[in-house]
Every structure is written in structure tokens, then in C-alpha cells.
Design an enzyme around this catalytic site. Sequence first.
Site, short mmCIF file in Angstrom:
data_model
loop_
_atom_site.label_atom_id
_atom_site.label_comp_id
_atom_site.label_asym_id
_atom_site.label_seq_id
_atom_site.Cartn_x
_atom_site.Cartn_y
_atom_site.Cartn_z
N ILE A 190 0.84 -1.19 0.00
CA ILE A 190 0.00 0.00 0.00
C ILE A 190 0.87 1.24 0.00
CG2 ILE A 190 -1.56 1.41 1.42
CD1 ILE A 190 -2.94 -1.07 2.31
N CYS A 191 0.50 2.18 -0.86
CA CYS A 191 1.10 3.52 -0.79
C CYS A 191 -0.04 4.51 -0.92
CB CYS A 191 2.18 3.72 -1.85
SG CYS A 191 1.58 3.82 -3.53
N GLY A 192 0.27 5.76 -1.08
CA GLY A 192 -0.77 6.79 -1.14
C GLY A 192 -1.84 6.49 -2.17
N GLN A 203 5.83 6.22 3.13
CA GLN A 203 5.05 7.45 3.15
C GLN A 203 3.68 7.29 3.80
OE1 GLN A 203 5.53 5.41 0.62
NE2 GLN A 203 4.22 5.81 -1.12
N GLY A 212 -1.16 3.93 -4.72
CA GLY A 212 -0.88 2.62 -5.31
C GLY A 212 0.02 2.66 -6.52
#
Length: 99
Positions: A7-9, A57, A11
Amino acid sequence: MKKITLICGVGMSTSLLVSKMEEVAKNKGINVEIRATAEGKFREYENDTDVLLLGPQVGYLLDKFKKKYAETGIKISIIDSVDYGMMNGEKVLDYALNM
């Protein structure tokens, strides 16, 4: 087969890392399914994830995810920021498999 979700902000930045992890897995003959998604879309994978890795992040979400998924057996951690920055698919894959 182990199923790993990153998962990131939104994707997107994890998509490159997923490609590198898949390449390593293929070269080593490791049977895994790896995907990237945005935080808000994880619900689509919550019942189909063994390991959940958060991009640095969005590391602040760790406690939220651990609380929400504590009883599901999903292993949850934050990707090392150096490995993430270097897009080191091998190290991140090894980390996920050894959790």
C-alpha cells in the site's frame, strides 16, 4: 501461495516495486501473488492477503491497520525506507516472506 499486498498513497509508486519483486520471485521459482493498491482500496484484498506492507510514506497507518486486522492473521509491517527508495525488490520480497 503467499499473497502480498503493498500500500502507498495512491498505489502507483509501489507498482514498480511490485514488478521488481515479481521478477525476483520468478527467477527464484517462488510462488507468490503480489499487488499494489491505494489505502482506500485495500478492502478489495483484505480477505485475500497474507502479508500487508505499507510504503514508508503511509507508515503512519500501521497502528490503524494492525488494530483493524489484528484477528485476521494478516502480517503487517512498513517497508524499509532505504529498500523502498532503491526499489530493492529482492530485499522487500525476502522480508515479506520471512515475516
